[in-house]
Design an enzyme around this catalytic site. Sequence first.
Site, PDB file in Angstrom:
ATOM      1  CB  CYS A 179      -5.197  -3.725   4.812  1.00 21.23           C
ATOM      2  SG  CYS A 179      -4.165  -2.981   6.095  1.00 21.23           S
TER       3      CYS A 179
ATOM      4  CG  HIS B 165      -0.278   4.711   4.070  1.00 21.81           C
ATOM      5  ND1 HIS B 165      -0.405   3.635   3.234  1.00 21.81           N
ATOM      6  CD2 HIS B 165       0.589   4.313   5.051  1.00 21.81           C
ATOM      7  CE1 HIS B 165       0.353   2.650   3.677  1.00 21.81           C
ATOM      8  NE2 HIS B 165       0.962   3.029   4.779  1.00 21.81           N
TER       9      HIS B 165
ATOM     10  CD  GLU C 140       2.045  -2.523   9.558  1.00 24.65           C
ATOM     11  OE1 GLU C 140       2.655  -3.612   9.633  1.00 24.65           O
ATOM     12  OE2 GLU C 140       1.297  -2.221   8.610  1.00 24.65           O
TER      13      GLU C 140
ATOM     14  CB  THR D  60       6.136  -1.613   5.121  1.00 23.72           C
ATOM     15  OG1 THR D  60       5.867  -0.972   6.362  1.00 23.72           O
ATOM     16  CG2 THR D  60       5.187  -2.773   4.923  1.00 23.72           C
TER      17      THR D  60
ATOM     18  CD  GLU E  77       7.119  -2.658   9.130  1.00 26.95           C
ATOM     19  OE1 GLU E  77       7.719  -1.609   8.806  1.00 26.95           O
ATOM     20  OE2 GLU E  77       5.939  -2.881   8.866  1.00 26.95           O
TER      21      GLU E  77
ATOM     22  CE1 TYR F 273      -1.603   2.316   7.744  1.00 25.24           C
ATOM     23  CE2 TYR F 273      -1.733   0.449   9.232  1.00 25.24           C
ATOM     24  CZ  TYR F 273      -0.986   1.364   8.528  1.00 25.24           C
ATOM     25  OH  TYR F 273       0.377   1.323   8.612  1.00 25.24           O
TER      26      TYR F 273
ATOM     27  CB  CYS G  29      -0.948   0.007   1.196  1.00 22.10           C
ATOM     28  SG  CYS G  29      -2.051  -1.418   1.182  1.00 22.10           S
TER      29      CYS G  29
END
Lengths: 507, 507, 507, 507
Positions: C296, C290, C444, C189, C255, C294, C102
């Site tokens: 997601c 962004h 995160e 990421t 990460e 999230y 993303c």
Amino acid sequence: MPIKNGAEYVESLRGRKLKVYLFGQLVKEPVDHPMIRPSINAVAATYDLANAEPEMAGAKSSISGLQVNRFLHIAESAEDLVNQNKMQRRLGQLTGTCFQRCVGMDALNSLYSTTYEIDQKHNTKYHSRLKEFIKMIQRENYVIGGAMTDVKGDRSLSPSQQPDPDMFVHIVKRDKKGVYITGAKAHQTGCINSHWILVMPTMRLKGEDKDYAIVGAVPVDAPGITYIYGRQSCDTRSMEEGDIDAGNSKFGGQEAMIIFDNVFIPNELIFMDGEYDYAAMLVERFTCYHRRSYVCKTGLGDVLIGAAAAIADYNGVASASHIKDKLVEMTHLNETIFGAGIASSYMAHQTASGNWQCDDMLANVCKHNVTKFPYEISRLAQDIAGGLMVTLPSEKDFRGPETGPLLEKYLKGRKGVSTESRVRMLRLIENMTLGRNAVGYLTESMHGAGSPQAQRIQIARQMQLEYKKKLAKNLASVKEGETAEISQENSEYFNKIFGVRKKGKQQ
Amino acid sequence: MPIKNGAEYVESLRGRKLKVYLFGQLVKEPVDHPMIRPSINAVAATYDLANAEPEMAGAKSSISGLQVNRFLHIAESAEDLVNQNKMQRRLGQLTGTCFQRCVGMDALNSLYSTTYEIDQKHNTKYHSRLKEFIKMIQRENYVIGGAMTDVKGDRSLSPSQQPDPDMFVHIVKRDKKGVYITGAKAHQTGCINSHWILVMPTMRLKGEDKDYAIVGAVPVDAPGITYIYGRQSCDTRSMEEGDIDAGNSKFGGQEAMIIFDNVFIPNELIFMDGEYDYAAMLVERFTCYHRRSYVCKTGLGDVLIGAAAAIADYNGVASASHIKDKLVEMTHLNETIFGAGIASSYMAHQTASGNWQCDDMLANVCKHNVTKFPYEISRLAQDIAGGLMVTLPSEKDFRGPETGPLLEKYLKGRKGVSTESRVRMLRLIENMTLGRNAVGYLTESMHGAGSPQAQRIQIARQMQLEYKKKLAKNLASVKEGETAEISQENSEYFNKIFGVRKKGKQQ
Amino acid sequence: MPIKNGAEYVESLRGRKLKVYLFGQLVKEPVDHPMIRPSINAVAATYDLANAEPEMAGAKSSISGLQVNRFLHIAESAEDLVNQNKMQRRLGQLTGTCFQRCVGMDALNSLYSTTYEIDQKHNTKYHSRLKEFIKMIQRENYVIGGAMTDVKGDRSLSPSQQPDPDMFVHIVKRDKKGVYITGAKAHQTGCINSHWILVMPTMRLKGEDKDYAIVGAVPVDAPGITYIYGRQSCDTRSMEEGDIDAGNSKFGGQEAMIIFDNVFIPNELIFMDGEYDYAAMLVERFTCYHRRSYVCKTGLGDVLIGAAAAIADYNGVASASHIKDKLVEMTHLNETIFGAGIASSYMAHQTASGNWQCDDMLANVCKHNVTKFPYEISRLAQDIAGGLMVTLPSEKDFRGPETGPLLEKYLKGRKGVSTESRVRMLRLIENMTLGRNAVGYLTESMHGAGSPQAQRIQIARQMQLEYKKKLAKNLASVKEGETAEISQENSEYFNKIFGVRKKGKQQ
Amino acid sequence: MPIKNGAEYVESLRGRKLKVYLFGQLVKEPVDHPMIRPSINAVAATYDLANAEPEMAGAKSSISGLQVNRFLHIAESAEDLVNQNKMQRRLGQLTGTCFQRCVGMDALNSLYSTTYEIDQKHNTKYHSRLKEFIKMIQRENYVIGGAMTDVKGDRSLSPSQQPDPDMFVHIVKRDKKGVYITGAKAHQTGCINSHWILVMPTMRLKGEDKDYAIVGAVPVDAPGITYIYGRQSCDTRSMEEGDIDAGNSKFGGQEAMIIFDNVFIPNELIFMDGEYDYAAMLVERFTCYHRRSYVCKTGLGDVLIGAAAAIADYNGVASASHIKDKLVEMTHLNETIFGAGIASSYMAHQTASGNWQCDDMLANVCKHNVTKFPYEISRLAQDIAGGLMVTLPSEKDFRGPETGPLLEKYLKGRKGVSTESRVRMLRLIENMTLGRNAVGYLTESMHGAGSPQAQRIQIARQMQLEYKKKLAKNLASVKEGETAEISQENSEYFNKIFGVRKKGKQQ
């Protein structure tokens, strides 16, 4: 020779022939196993605190006449119970983890009053046997584990109805000298670090479950016992080189499964044998003590608040108003737990046997907050810590010849703070919110001494709705007949609260 | 002749020439005003409870040697403070509203220790004067109001900096016999229902604010005092015919503004005069007591839980699992407040004057929960009540010849419950969540004894971050120099908690 | 040759000479490292979904004219943004972790509009260069990482004020062909799993920070780049034998820290160079996209709800009312996140460059819920799971000849469910709430795309208090002059919401 | 002659011979009753907004071919549904109360699709009749009320099982021209302010309840209808002199009970008659629309946020960080509601009849947040307002010759703000959090369109646990047989979400 301090305690565990399995293999000497040792250190701290703070963490017992470790003390006043809470919080502060001795303390105290009442009714001798046992362990200064939670099998069936009778620990044989038990206990806190285990039933029993109504003491190294060690998040970090990535390298908790295969209990160590109608009393008194014992988590909360404050300081943001506000919120939640615990201990009553039992409603309220607030405190600690907590390279990278200097350069915080201090603090927060001690601070806070729904059921049983309805009807001037047919209340909470113990006077 | 019970108390209020304004007009006799009377009834209940439960709501005072109402008692032990909480909860249960006497009790207790310490330092006589005053009010069994909150004007300026000097009550004149004060106090709980008022400063003062550092007692009917009555949600329902729509027709709270215009205080009733450096101590001790006094709201919570349980019963849904769960949640929140209050009272310490002061951290934690949980309990009560609570026709419609039978037919609940009972219970819930007593149960819970932010500031001052950081650094093995330069902590909370009072031993 | 599917993608990563450090040592081939591979598998899933669901996870690009992976697509409509959210949720469901793409998608989209506006003002060529770059990556079907977060050093100082100038990535040298950059980016990421990295500034810049205003594309294997891999909770379980204890053995996040040492960017891949006044626009547009990305985490939430439902079923308690209620609560929270994300995407507006930008207020609201609700969903999953989740023995114990049969006997759940299934499901819940994927699901979610306070600041900037005060004054009939001097609002949120774009008409 | 604006609408209500009871007496002309008029003003605002913002609050209808008020429009696209939400929020902002027209809009839309499907199955003519009715009301620009909630009697019994058959509205007689109905509908929003009422069943019906399966339109002044007006908190303040104490003197909500006694419905206005199997569909579609319609409360939230910001400003504390943070929190909660509502509207699907139905899961999520967040927003508004809100004297005291100057002196806020402005703003906050419009902002938010538990049940029905379990089992590598016997899901939520409508492809 009694154990005199933490170091002697550690030595006392050596050389026992325990059958402990971990990662599929027998552990040679648990004391020396790097993954087990931190849990032993945590228990050792209970010895050292009793020496450093004899009033808080010790007591004069009228049973043995000795100054004893408070974990072995039978509460002789409400203040004794309050002092348990103080000691629990202090040990939480010193170890940042579960120090594994509350189960034994709470088991001894609930057995003390329950055996007395069994004897009164059934003319048995359990209470005096228990007192002898207590004298011995006080004299030797032993660690006592309490084994309650059976594996349970199909939860819709009672012990005696299970297809496999071993789903609950039960008597499989008896002879003149004693009984033999078989079954398994799950999630046994600190069992391998104990000297003796008190085996107890896990729930209300009926007549047909008589063989399951067994309470007795067995030495940890009794023949027939197998231990299988439970995994914890990040457990193997204790086995890595270095001491940073573990977060709290010195202290940890311990949970294992105990499997009993025809384990013998001699008559003089049996404290219940077939009196199934007292299983519920024992369990309820135990959980009442034990739910309030979760005040220990406020000590862990203190550590985590301190860690969050320290990392904010290292990051140079300690004076931001939202950071200060989050630290206040964490403190507020932590002290809210503490308040309910102290209130439960203080609002205790004396049992027929003479020892003191804390208040049930407030104990459940305390524990129920423990199933939620540590999660929120933990969330706030992660908020303050920043994302680096979960993207930090390993200690080996910090020590590596190529990577070390790069990390030293790029991960420094505010002036005057070493990169290592910052990393150590972040690893401690990781340890308590995701890692090994998150298991104790979070998930065990959720399920230990009963899962959240168990507290809600107990709160429901204590909440005296009929009493409260009457208050409301009185103010609403509802005068109808239905107030007459009041259902039976389960509890005398308000009688206790208001200190009006004579019947029928409360409204 | 001392006042012996609630009825005599009500009579004691008659015939005073108070200047009370309500809806723009002078009230002839407050005792007979239908909107004021419920607040007087609530105070009367404090007399009757002292008779019914002399141990809980009364005490033997070592000052006068008499058995006195607990609201006039100077706490002689931690248990005395715990008993205050018990009495507060019980009165909340019996009245469903604010019974208006805690301010006076908490003011007397904080003045008791503060005057002692002023005398020690300044060689004054305030403490013995106060004791004489206490003897007198204990003997006569009077109601004492405490007037603290000034109107404050521009909040960014100190008292002496205000363009209008009257924004804080202050001395405008003095002669040999005493002083004269002018100013106004806002939100004065139960002032018109009191016999005496203790005037006190509302905040920390500096040298230039000397004239504002005045504490004294004035009779409620002193010349120069004007009262302007505050409106409450649904207040005029008390003036309507019938007793249903008011919800709780018997009991209510009272808040008024007091305006002092050259009101005289004789020397023997002055308990501070110019010792500005003790204003902060007085205010802090008062708010410490008073924040914990909000345990009274758990008594109102008990009523509201009872009302919710009753209406669920009337609606025929008492056994639905989500209803039971909501009642448990309400109880859990209510008892969480109680726990922190009891813990604060129990964790008290003795002051230099000999009386007992509750713990500050836990008092603030208690009150801070009070600024939130009653709102959630109230929301849940509305959830259980159902929408009818806010769409119910008026009592007159229930009595009307055309509408009465229609409503009787269409608003019946489950069998065996009269429509009137159902309506009465809904009106009680409306009263406590939107109406007259919502003012006390919700908004006053928010702001009384200090708004939420005031508690957060106080929690911050008590939270000992340096102590906690040290705990974390210890477990994270951070050994650097920065631990040396520890900032000064404001509080000795953990010393108190752990009962280790010798300095420097806590870590 | 474009990459056609997940398998080809994995192969495309082999044989690059990346300098990746893990546990202090260079990793030979990241693709084959058992701890790294799960993160590569998660990215591979983005290729396979684009094939399986070409409309959801792909799009026809008007830049290249090709059907491209949606992660490489510049949004040509609000629906395109909504489809991003759908794809994100679906990939969360399929992988149970962060699939790492993303950042690149959101960076490309925010650069697209920002470069256009820079060119408009400064007469530069960044936008056409970027379009060429986009054509190329669309054609080759590459993975793009976005490198924004600098390590920051002392947070009270701007980039150019830092004692060490490398605390923010900056230009250290330039020649005819391009520029050379030095510095480090933290928490990167999926960087090692990418083909190209877009380097961007991390915050608002001023004139003196000109050298820090650099945006450009570099290949992941560019000379001068070092990667240091970040540890995650329970990371080494991926390196143990067996696949159970890892919980989700196939998928994980990644990460790492990227260190740039004189890394070259050729002119044609530079998309900003010194236009410091556009750094803020870039960062704000990026975080706006962004924070809404999230969504997601609702896909991970779906997995965790499913896991909780499955374990309840295995434990035989699926029909308990409190279990069902907790699953409803988890769902409610999860869908609340989703709602705000979808609304942000739908309430998009077209930028000057022609692509679409989602709504900022709702994006921040979405993300702010993500910083809280996954923690509560996780807590509820642990509640349903039961304590066994953190006391389970290791997979090796389940396979061990002595311990295996004992565990098989004692850890069976309800009839018809194998012990292994139960263990696997508990390990998955551990993985997502304490273990490796808890890092992505919890911490995160807290800090990615900005920590909670960053969203509160952005909500504050959007909340148009003057507009709202005017609404209130209107209803309260406040007519005074002060309404004239309205402060400037930062936002046109309500203009957008109400679709009334002409000025001055909204009130 | 169609009604052209708010003023004409008010006139259109005059002179009807409604039988409206209030305080036990017939109301002569509701339009002129000071307690009723504010609710009429709120409806009038819906006319004026349609003129001011024809795209947002109006639409071109393809049924009548006219530009119509959006409340009378049948949704022809998802965007139409989104525009409903925009209009609802805007009207909430402009009135600060319930404007009473959503029930009618949502009833028309759910009847539109349901009658179509009844006709398809039963070969009836309801759909074309309804279209004729819609043409007429669009032409005349009428207000339509929807009457659904029956009084229900004993909730454990179905309509036909009730001892008194009138507990649910039902057909008591029929002749050639139509049917006659009897019964009562509770909590009827805005019924007296409507021109027509749509009578509908309130729940799923069975064969034996056929006479209860009646839908039809009746004029508000039809013979046989009696209205009994519901009380609201502080309702009589509207009848006092002055306009301050009411808080929002212009706008209010309206709930009344409607009693039908043999009310006639002619055949051409009957839209369901005996098709009991379609009652559930009608109710579910209606509640789906209506739960999302509670987005209106975000408009009230905007007003309350504005009022809190204004009072903070008047009190001189607008820049305190905790005040700003509370305003952010209020905004965050308010926009979270909005997000779920918009998402539900946008994620709509087209019905067989051609109109659009919003998403059920997200509609329930939206409403469920509405049962909680307004209470928290309200609590925060009270926090910011300060205690004066509930202790303010009456407007008459502010106007009184003795008290006025005293209050003016002592209640002034920061410089430049009049005491009256401060008082007005506090009264508005009281109005919305305790007073007349708290009924709509809080309690109606709780129970309107279904109480919280109703949403939880509906979320449970939509949550597709089998789908989610499969996701979890896939990641945990659970491969056992039990996945085969998947229970039937009630919902196709994920199919809709992911836009994959072909069966069997979702996993």
